[in-house]
Design an enzyme around this catalytic site. Structure first.
Site, PDB file in Angstrom:
ATOM      1  CE  LYS A 183      -2.140  -0.946   3.824  1.00  0.00           C
ATOM      2  NZ  LYS A 183      -1.498  -2.384   4.164  1.00  0.00           N
ATOM      3  NE  ARG A 195      -4.623  -1.320  10.001  1.00  0.00           N
ATOM      4  CZ  ARG A 195      -3.275  -0.787   9.569  1.00  0.00           C
ATOM      5  NH1 ARG A 195      -3.383   0.386   8.927  1.00  0.00           N
ATOM      6  NH2 ARG A 195      -2.068  -1.488   9.213  1.00  0.00           N
ATOM      7  NE  ARG A 210       7.239  -3.542   6.040  1.00  0.00           N
ATOM      8  CZ  ARG A 210       5.815  -3.310   5.626  1.00  0.00           C
ATOM      9  NH1 ARG A 210       5.397  -3.275   4.667  1.00  0.00           N
ATOM     10  NH2 ARG A 210       5.233  -2.946   6.858  1.00  0.00           N
ATOM     11  NE  ARG A 243       6.163  -0.404  10.160  1.00  0.00           N
ATOM     12  CZ  ARG A 243       4.942  -0.294   9.443  1.00  0.00           C
ATOM     13  NH1 ARG A 243       4.731  -0.075   8.509  1.00  0.00           N
ATOM     14  NH2 ARG A 243       3.884  -1.040  10.141  1.00  0.00           N
ATOM     15  NE  ARG A 296       2.191  -4.711  11.367  1.00  0.00           N
ATOM     16  CZ  ARG A 296       3.036  -4.495  10.436  1.00  0.00           C
ATOM     17  NH1 ARG A 296       4.460  -4.921  10.742  1.00  0.00           N
ATOM     18  NH2 ARG A 296       2.969  -3.713   9.485  1.00  0.00           N
TER      19      ARG A 296
END
Ligand code: AMP
Length: 216
Positions: free
Chosen positions: A13, A88, A127, A161, A172
């Site tokens: 996203k 969400r 990432r 992160r 998550r």
């Protein structure tokens, strides 16, 4: 033009929102980024949400709705925005409809980035970002041209992160399945949902999104 990007963590996203921002002059509104900025700034909101985010759970709806409502009132949102990470939950989606109507605004496209769940942990755990300019990279899929140097700004500091750790990623993904996936039928029923194959290469996903939003 106002767009919602829907999809689980790791669907891309943020990457696609940045492409839309560049190409169409839209503003990326990432609620995750806003919350991380609140934590870094040490604000009361940051203190309130830090532990929740580290656990991989969702921040309460009232906080998120207030945050987005204030943000889309700012002048820079008036030329169009991309919601990345909001709504969400069904409660957030309903409130968004109400607040946009009240402000005389609307969502033009809701785009689902569809991915197979089994690739997500690998995508997320690899990432990292340039600390200076925020450019995103991946250990396997998107390395900088020159190792250790950011392609965009030549910075040499990178960060990951804290909620991209495998155990938090699991929480998550559960939050997505339980609380966010029900938004797909919600928007499908309203005939405003398009789905793109986000398993493809980044540039192909971008092209698919373009074909959705450029329909006359
Ligand atoms: P993201 O960067 O979009 O993956 O968001 C990181 C974290 O921020 C999530 O795991 C949630 O804890 C929190 N968060 C971001 N957006 C929302 C939202 N719309 N509702 C609830 N929590 C959110």
């Amino acid at each position: 033009m106002n767009i919602i990007l829907l999809g689980p963590p790791g669907a891309g996203k943020g990457t696609q929102a940045k492409e839309l921002e560049k190409k169409h002059g839209l503003l990326q509104l990432s609620t995750g980024d806003m919350l991380r900025e609140a934590i870094i700034s040490g604000s009361k909101l940051g203190e309130e949400v830090k532990t929740i985010m580290e656990s991989g759970a969702l921040v309460p709806d009232d906080i998120m709705i207030r945050m987005i409502s204030n943000r889309i009132e700012q002048p820079d949102s008036k030329n169009g925005f991309i919601l990345d990470g909001f709504p969400r939950t069904t409660a957030q989606a309903r409130e968004l409809d109400v607040m946009l109507e009240r402000k005389g605004m609307k969502i033009d496209f809701v785009i689902e980035l569809a991915v197979q769940y089994d690739v997500l942990t690998q995508r997320i755990s690899g990432r990292y970002n340039c600390t200076n300019c925020g450019a995103g990279y991946h250990d396997e899929f998107q390395k900088p041209f020159k190792e250790g140097i950011c392609d965009q700004c030549a910075g040499d500091q990178f960060s990951r992160r804290s909620d991209d750790k495998p155990e938090t990623v699991k929480a998550r993904l559960s939050a997505y399945e339980e609380q966010t996936a029900p938004l797909l039928p919600y928007y499908r029923k309203m005939n405003s949902l398009s789905s793109v194959n986000a398993m493809a290469e980044i540039s192909e996903v971008t092209l698919e999104i373009e074909s959705v939003i450029c329909v006359p």
